[in-house]
Structures are given as structure tokens and as C-alpha cells.
Design an enzyme around this catalytic site. Structure first.
Site, PDB file in Angstrom:
ATOM      1  N   ASN A 140       0.874  -1.172   0.000  1.00  0.00           N
ATOM      2  CA  ASN A 140       0.000   0.000   0.000  1.00  0.00           C
ATOM      3  C   ASN A 140       0.909   1.219   0.000  1.00  0.00           C
ATOM      4  O   ASN A 140       1.480   1.577   1.033  1.00  0.00           O
ATOM      5  CB  ASN A 140      -0.890  -0.024   1.262  1.00  0.00           C
ATOM      6  CG  ASN A 140      -1.735   1.236   1.375  1.00  0.00           C
ATOM      7  OD1 ASN A 140      -1.775   2.049   0.462  1.00  0.00           O
ATOM      8  ND2 ASN A 140      -2.397   1.398   2.508  1.00  0.00           N
TER       9      ASN A 140
ATOM     10  N   LYS B 284       0.160   4.221  -0.236  1.00  0.00           N
ATOM     11  CA  LYS B 284      -0.468   5.414   0.361  1.00  0.00           C
ATOM     12  C   LYS B 284      -0.196   6.623  -0.547  1.00  0.00           C
ATOM     13  O   LYS B 284      -0.099   6.458  -1.751  1.00  0.00           O
ATOM     14  CB  LYS B 284       0.026   5.599   1.803  1.00  0.00           C
ATOM     15  CG  LYS B 284      -0.157   4.310   2.637  1.00  0.00           C
ATOM     16  CD  LYS B 284       0.016   4.511   4.109  1.00  0.00           C
ATOM     17  CE  LYS B 284      -0.211   3.182   4.827  1.00  0.00           C
ATOM     18  NZ  LYS B 284      -0.158   3.276   6.270  1.00  0.00           N
TER      19      LYS B 284
ATOM     20  N   HIS C 185      -9.576   1.417   4.932  1.00  0.00           N
ATOM     21  CA  HIS C 185      -8.294   1.578   5.634  1.00  0.00           C
ATOM     22  C   HIS C 185      -8.511   2.519   6.818  1.00  0.00           C
ATOM     23  O   HIS C 185      -9.303   3.457   6.732  1.00  0.00           O
ATOM     24  CB  HIS C 185      -7.241   2.137   4.672  1.00  0.00           C
ATOM     25  CG  HIS C 185      -5.861   2.067   5.256  1.00  0.00           C
ATOM     26  ND1 HIS C 185      -5.408   2.975   6.188  1.00  0.00           N
ATOM     27  CD2 HIS C 185      -4.853   1.178   5.078  1.00  0.00           C
ATOM     28  CE1 HIS C 185      -4.178   2.636   6.551  1.00  0.00           C
ATOM     29  NE2 HIS C 185      -3.814   1.560   5.884  1.00  0.00           N
TER      30      HIS C 185
ATOM     31  N   GLU D 102      -5.444  -4.624  10.570  1.00  0.00           N
ATOM     32  CA  GLU D 102      -4.415  -3.607  10.758  1.00  0.00           C
ATOM     33  C   GLU D 102      -4.684  -2.846  12.054  1.00  0.00           C
ATOM     34  O   GLU D 102      -5.467  -1.889  12.067  1.00  0.00           O
ATOM     35  CB  GLU D 102      -4.424  -2.610   9.594  1.00  0.00           C
ATOM     36  CG  GLU D 102      -4.085  -3.221   8.257  1.00  0.00           C
ATOM     37  CD  GLU D 102      -3.463  -2.202   7.314  1.00  0.00           C
ATOM     38  OE1 GLU D 102      -2.490  -2.561   6.649  1.00  0.00           O
ATOM     39  OE2 GLU D 102      -3.922  -1.047   7.270  1.00  0.00           O
TER      40      GLU D 102
ATOM     41  N   GLY E  41       2.606   2.415  10.787  1.00  0.00           N
ATOM     42  CA  GLY E  41       3.588   3.492  10.639  1.00  0.00           C
ATOM     43  C   GLY E  41       4.286   3.873  11.933  1.00  0.00           C
ATOM     44  O   GLY E  41       4.956   4.900  12.004  1.00  0.00           O
TER      45      GLY E  41
ATOM     46  N   GLY F  57       2.885  -1.102   4.273  1.00  0.00           N
ATOM     47  CA  GLY F  57       2.949   0.329   3.983  1.00  0.00           C
ATOM     48  C   GLY F  57       4.378   0.751   3.661  1.00  0.00           C
ATOM     49  O   GLY F  57       4.876   0.519   2.562  1.00  0.00           O
TER      50      GLY F  57
END
Ligand code: 13P
Length: 246
Positions: A9, A11, A93, A164, A170, A229
Site C-alpha cells: 500500500n 499510500k 483503511h 491492521e 507506521g 505500507g
């Protein structure tokens, strides 16, 4: 499930130049024994599709509208994505739930439209740190998944689910394999009650998956791959994660 799935992903990251370099690097590193996909920002999807033509890497989007078409400025429909050969679409998400106030029912509506256009929704569920500390993890993820089960009925078997935990995204703070597995087991049993194909569905873990923790996460019985990510933006790191899924 035997054949794991690893999805990057991206982002809101990248540029035409950096995407081209990343995709070239990934193509030179394929094949993997798992299924691999990357989900790019909307403007780059056309170029991503072209670059990945003939490769083993699938591509997807990071959201789509719950509407078919019409006066919805700024939205992108599932039909438009499908027209470009899109395979996956990430839905619900936590960043969309948090920054765009997407409720469970909207995520379910999007999944329905996505399936109608033959896209595979990757539906994300996960609790915040406050919810985990309050002992609500199971209730939160079940509520989020339940809305999608309710909306899709027996078609629920056609989606991918990604767990998630918001506190692990992150942050460099990964859920332990045991923490992740225990939530995945909850999700799997909820899916079993809705479809006989629950055992064949891919349940991905996402949240600070890196090259050095991927293998132990992927070794858990109900973890069928990852939604990656930050590490998906670096070819060597993403490759190492895909190898760990092999
Ligand atoms: P990180 O891997 O950067 O923690 O992001 C996880 C994620 O949100 C994937 O969708």
C-alpha cells in the site's frame, strides 16, 4: 491458505520517476512463490498498469466510490478502475475511517460495488490503542467485519480481509505474532459462520511489517500474508517480505 498474498500500500507516496524505478526493480526481482500486488495512488494507476503488463505483479487502488457514477466530484468509481484492469481495491483503511470519517456501512457499500465490477476488495479492520487498552479489540473488529458480511451475504468469500491494528501502522510497533494470530482467529471464525469458504480466504496482517518480522508473522496459522505500507516503497525490503511469505 497455501498461496500467501503480499500487497504493497503505497499510500500518498511516490512520483512518476520513483514509481518507475520501484516497479522496474520489483519486476527484476520476481517471481515469488506468493501472490504479489501493489496499490498505487489514482493518478499513477495507468502507468503502473502499463509497467506491470506481462509481469506476475498485480495492481490495485486504495479506495473507490460506493456510487456507480454521476455528480460525485473527486470520486473514482469501481467501474473506472475495472476498465484499466485493476485487480484489488483497499477499502476501509483506518486512515480513511479516521480522516474521512468512513463508517462501517459505507465500507460495506463500497465492497459491494467493487465486487460488482469484479475487483477484489481488501477490507481493512483494526482497533485503536484506546480500544485495545479498553479490552474492545475483538468487539471492534467483529463490528467492522460484520457490516461487510451483512452487506455481501455469501459473496463475502470473494474479499480479502486485512487486520491492521491502528496503533501498529507506521509506528514501528508491530503486533506480536501471537496478538495478530489471536485476532485473525477471531476473524476467521466469524467468516466461518458466514461462508463455508472461510478457510480459503486470505486474511492479511498489516502494521509495521518489515523484512525482519515478516516470517514469524506469516508463520501463524491464520495469517495468509501482509498489507505493507512503508516497507513496500523500498524494493529490497518489499522483496524480502515477499520472500518471507514463500
Ligand atoms: P506500515 O507498514 O507503514 O505500518 O503501514 C501499514 C498499512 O497501513 C498498510 O495498509
Amino acid at each position: 491458505m497455501a498461496n500467501k498474498l503480499v500487497v504493497g500500500n503505497w499510500k500518498m507516496n511516490g512520483s512518476r520517476a520513483s514509481n518507475a524505478a520501484l516497479l522496474e526493480a520489483l519486476k527484476s526481482l520476481q517471481p515469488w512463490s506468493c501472490r504479489v500486488a501493489v496499490c498505487a495512488p489514482f493518478p499513477y494507476l495507468g502507468e503502473t498498469a502499463l509497467s506491470l503488463q506481462g509481469s506476475s505483479i498485480a495492481w490495485g487502488a486504495q479506495d473507490c466510490s460506493a456510487q456507480e457514477k454521476g455528480a460525485f466530484t473527486g470520486e473514482v468509481s469501481a467501474g473506472m478502475l475495472s476498465e484499466f484492469g485493476c485487480t484489488y481495491v483497499i477499502l476501509g483503511h483506518s486512515e480513511r475511517r479516521q480522516y474521512h470519517a468512513e463508517p462501517d456501512a459505507l465500507v460495506a457499500d463500497k465492497a459491494k460495488v467493487a465486487l460488482a465490477h469484479r475487483l477484489t476488495p481488501i477490507v481493512c479492520v483494526g482497533e485503536t490503542l484506546a480500544e485495545r487498552d479498553a479490552g474492545q479489540t475483538e468487539a471492534v473488529v467483529k463490528r467492522q467485519l460484520s457490516a461487510v458480511i451483512h452487506g455481501l451475504g455469501h459473496c463475502i468469500s470473494q474479499i480479502v480481509v486485512a487486520y491492521e491494528p491502528v496503533w501498529a501502522i507506521g509506528t514501528g510497533r508491530t503486533a506480536t505474532p501471537e496478538q495478530a494470530q489471536s485476532v485473525h482467529a477471531v476473524l476467521r471464525s466469524q467468516l466461518r459462520a458466514a461462508t463455508q469458504k472461510a478457510g480459503d480466504m486470505a486474511l492479511l496482517y498489516g502494521g509495521s511489517v518489515k523484512a525482519d518480522n515478516a516470517a514469524t508473522l506469516f508463520a501463524q496459522p491464520d495469517i495468509d500474508g501482509g498489507l505493507i505500507g512503508g516497507a513496500s516503497l523500498v524494493a529490497a525490503d518489499f522483496n524480502a517480505i515477499c520472500r518471507a511469505a514463500g
